[in-house]
Each structure stands twice: as C-alpha cells, then as structure tokens.
Design an enzyme around this catalytic site. Structure first.
Site, PDB file in Angstrom:
ATOM      1  N   SER A   1       0.892  -1.280   0.138  1.00 17.30           N
ATOM      2  CA  SER A   1       0.333   0.070  -0.033  1.00 17.30           C
ATOM      3  C   SER A   1       0.970   1.374  -0.109  1.00 17.30           C
ATOM      4  O   SER A   1       1.929   1.295   0.349  1.00 17.30           O
ATOM      5  CB  SER A   1      -0.852  -0.047   1.355  1.00 17.30           C
ATOM      6  OG  SER A   1      -1.431   1.531   1.544  1.00 17.30           O
ATOM      7  N   ASN A   2       0.437   2.343  -0.472  1.00 16.75           N
ATOM      8  CA  ASN A   2       1.076   3.686  -0.363  1.00 16.75           C
ATOM      9  C   ASN A   2       0.595   4.681   0.534  1.00 16.75           C
ATOM     10  O   ASN A   2       0.866   5.716   0.573  1.00 16.75           O
ATOM     11  CB  ASN A   2       1.243   4.218  -1.658  1.00 16.75           C
ATOM     12  CG  ASN A   2       1.975   3.359  -2.865  1.00 16.75           C
ATOM     13  OD1 ASN A   2       2.924   2.839  -2.136  1.00 16.75           O
ATOM     14  ND2 ASN A   2       1.578   3.342  -4.004  1.00 16.75           N
TER      15      ASN A   2
ATOM     16  N   ASP B   1      -7.173  -5.360   2.200  1.00 14.45           N
ATOM     17  CA  ASP B   1      -8.251  -5.069   1.426  1.00 14.45           C
ATOM     18  C   ASP B   1      -9.537  -4.849   2.343  1.00 14.45           C
ATOM     19  O   ASP B   1      -9.782  -5.703   3.285  1.00 14.45           O
ATOM     20  CB  ASP B   1      -8.624  -5.964   0.267  1.00 14.45           C
ATOM     21  CG  ASP B   1      -9.254  -5.283  -0.903  1.00 14.45           C
ATOM     22  OD1 ASP B   1      -8.907  -4.040  -1.220  1.00 14.45           O
ATOM     23  OD2 ASP B   1     -10.270  -5.818  -1.663  1.00 14.45           O
TER      24      ASP B   1
ATOM     25  N   HIS C   1     -13.192  -2.250  11.915  1.00 16.85           N
ATOM     26  CA  HIS C   1     -12.599  -3.446  11.103  1.00 16.85           C
ATOM     27  C   HIS C   1     -11.054  -3.835  10.968  1.00 16.85           C
ATOM     28  O   HIS C   1     -10.690  -4.926  10.903  1.00 16.85           O
ATOM     29  CB  HIS C   1     -13.253  -3.585   9.684  1.00 16.85           C
ATOM     30  CG  HIS C   1     -13.075  -2.247   8.993  1.00 16.85           C
ATOM     31  ND1 HIS C   1     -13.095  -0.828   9.389  1.00 16.85           N
ATOM     32  CD2 HIS C   1     -12.883  -1.993   7.599  1.00 16.85           C
ATOM     33  CE1 HIS C   1     -12.697  -0.158   8.621  1.00 16.85           C
ATOM     34  NE2 HIS C   1     -12.745  -0.555   7.724  1.00 16.85           N
TER      35      HIS C   1
ATOM     36  N   GLY D   1     -13.602   8.231   3.805  1.00 15.53           N
ATOM     37  CA  GLY D   1     -14.508   7.373   2.922  1.00 15.53           C
ATOM     38  C   GLY D   1     -15.805   7.543   3.431  1.00 15.53           C
ATOM     39  O   GLY D   1     -16.449   8.888   3.433  1.00 15.53           O
TER      40      GLY D   1
ATOM     41  N   LYS E   1     -11.552   4.979  16.870  1.00 11.95           N
ATOM     42  CA  LYS E   1     -11.611   4.229  15.580  1.00 11.95           C
ATOM     43  C   LYS E   1     -10.750   2.859  15.415  1.00 11.95           C
ATOM     44  O   LYS E   1     -11.650   1.754  15.445  1.00 11.95           O
ATOM     45  CB  LYS E   1     -11.663   4.990  14.579  1.00 11.95           C
ATOM     46  CG  LYS E   1     -12.185   4.308  13.296  1.00 11.95           C
ATOM     47  CD  LYS E   1     -12.035   5.071  12.030  1.00 11.95           C
ATOM     48  CE  LYS E   1     -12.090   4.328  10.902  1.00 11.95           C
ATOM     49  NZ  LYS E   1     -12.209   5.118   9.733  1.00 11.95           N
TER      50      LYS E   1
HETATM   51  P1  IMP Z   1      -9.031   0.449   0.918  1.00 10.64           P
HETATM   52  O1  IMP Z   1      -8.866  -1.200   1.459  1.00 10.64           O
HETATM   53  O2  IMP Z   1      -8.078   0.866   1.836  1.00 10.64           O
HETATM   54  O3  IMP Z   1      -8.416   0.494  -0.552  1.00 10.64           O
HETATM   55  O4  IMP Z   1     -10.144   0.940   1.255  1.00 10.64           O
HETATM   56  C1  IMP Z   1     -10.978   0.661   0.165  1.00 10.64           C
HETATM   57  C2  IMP Z   1     -12.306   1.625   0.319  1.00 10.64           C
HETATM   58  O5  IMP Z   1     -13.324   1.065   1.211  1.00 10.64           O
HETATM   59  C3  IMP Z   1     -12.104   3.001   0.724  1.00 10.64           C
HETATM   60  O6  IMP Z   1     -11.700   3.702  -0.282  1.00 10.64           O
HETATM   61  C4  IMP Z   1     -13.192   3.399   1.386  1.00 10.64           C
HETATM   62  O7  IMP Z   1     -14.348   3.954   0.257  1.00 10.64           O
HETATM   63  C5  IMP Z   1     -13.828   2.093   1.973  1.00 10.64           C
HETATM   64  N1  IMP Z   1     -13.357   2.245   3.155  1.00 10.64           N
HETATM   65  C6  IMP Z   1     -12.401   1.098   3.867  1.00 10.64           C
HETATM   66  N2  IMP Z   1     -12.207   1.467   5.003  1.00 10.64           N
HETATM   67  C7  IMP Z   1     -12.982   2.444   5.447  1.00 10.64           C
HETATM   68  C8  IMP Z   1     -12.959   3.105   6.636  1.00 10.64           C
HETATM   69  O8  IMP Z   1     -12.349   2.636   7.718  1.00 10.64           O
HETATM   70  N3  IMP Z   1     -13.670   4.181   6.752  1.00 10.64           N
HETATM   71  C9  IMP Z   1     -14.237   4.564   5.491  1.00 10.64           C
HETATM   72  N4  IMP Z   1     -14.350   3.983   4.542  1.00 10.64           N
HETATM   73  C10 IMP Z   1     -13.484   2.982   4.449  1.00 10.64           C
END
Ligand code: IMP
Length: 194
Positions: free
Chosen positions: A9-10, A70, A181, A154, A176
C-alpha cells in the site's frame, strides 16, 4: 531478529499504524512505493483474493515477505454492494463525496439500513507461499442520510454506530482503531503471528 516486511500500500497512515503495532513482533515495515513497486491489479470479486494478489505482487517484486490489506463497506440491502468496489462505487475519478451521495441515494428506498465495514489482511512469507496468514475484522453499523463528523475518511460520516451514538467520523483515531474492522483484523493478525 528484525524482519523486513513490505506493505502492499502507499497509504502513509496505514504504514504508520501497522508499523507501530508490528514493531514489537520484530517486523520493520517498508511501503511498496519506497521500493518503486507499482500498485497491483485488484480484479477479483472477493476482498481476500484481492489482498492475496496485492501481497504476492509486492513480495514477488521485492523479494521480501509482504503484507496487504483490502477493505470496504458492505450493505446487505444492496446485496453486499459497494463491497470490493467501495473505493470507486461512483466510478472514476475516485471521490468520497460521489461515493457517499450514491450510497445514500441507493439505500433510501430500503428499511434495512444496516451496513458493515470489512477488512482482510494477508501476509505472505514469499511470493509463492502456499500458506498465507489471513486475518479479518467486521464492524457493524447503519447508514444515515445526513453526514456527521470530520474525522476518518470514505464512508465514515454516514456510518452510524448505535451503541456509541456517533458516526465513525465522530470518533478519534484511537477510538476508531480500538473498534474498527482494520483494528480488529490487525489484532487478529498479531495474535496469529505471536
Ligand atoms: P482500501 O482497502 O483502503 O483501498 O479501502 C477501500 C475503500 O473502502 C476505501 O476507499 C473506502 O471507500 C472504503 N473504506 C475502507 N475502510 C474504510 C474506513 O475505515 N472508513 C471509511 N471508508 C472505508
């Protein structure tokens, strides 16, 4: 002994969070960007397949053990959407505002507003590791129409936690992490490694 682990991840926030929690177990984390590793494709329909693909890709190109995550939000009334499409639910270019607007619009017609965040972490010792270490976490809440709070990112301003009476965007970063999760998945991974 310290072992170097590449994070697929970046995201500097994730790197700092993961690095701090994995350091006591002897892991030194590097982001794949620091190693000039391009982002992997995420073509799969499940979180775990995408995380595994990212971990293998980072491990393959670095020659190091790798950790990938993910995550996304799943809404049962929408058949689990946005799910693996969470980051680009409203299409490209990616926009939290557009994603949230679409989600609020889609859920409006349903009585069941429940939703949950899901995160899976996958660690591979080497690119062809036949036994990846997998840990996950689920965080239940419900969707509200009007956004609340400035924290998080998000979908957080619309993700309401009835027991706390707050949205995820109204929690401090520490609060948080203690319930999210991602926090749950990371603690589960650490238990497995320890
Ligand atoms: P990634 O796995 O970090 O790429 O997250 C994928 C996408 O899921 C993000 O761009 C958000 O849209 C959503 N997401 C994942 N975790 C969160 C969180 O803790 N808060 C809000 N959105 C989340």
């Amino acid at each position: 002994m310290t072992q170097t682990l590449v994070l697929a991840s970046n995201n500097s926030g994730k790197l700092a969070e993961f690095a701090q929690l994995l350091a006591p177990l002897g892991f030194h984390l590097k982001s794949q960007g620091d190693l000039n590793i391009p982002e992997a494709e995420e073509p799969f329909g499940t979180f775990v397949e995408n995380a595994l693909a990212k971990a293998r890709h980072a491990s393959q190109l670095s020659g190091l053990a790798a950790l990938a995550d993910d995550s996304g939000i799943c809404v049962p009334a929408l058949g689990g959407a946005p799910g693996v499409q969470s980051a680009r639910y409203a299409g490209e270019p990616r926009s939290d505002a557009a994603n949230n607007a679409k989600l609020v619009r889609e859920i409006a017609q349903y009585n069941d507003k429940s939703a949950y965040y899901y995160c899976v972490l996958v660690m591979v010792r080497h690119a062809a590791d036949p036994q990846p270490i997998i840990a996950d976490g689920v965080w239940h809440g419900s969707l509200i129409e009007q956004p609340r709070g400035q924290g998080g990112f998000g979908y957080d301003p619309h993700f309401f936690l009835p027991r706390l009476g707050k949205t995820a965007a109204e929690l401090s970063a520490e609060e948080k992490n203690s319930v999210s999760h991602r926090g749950q998945a990371l603690r589960a991974l650490i238990n497995k490694l320890a």
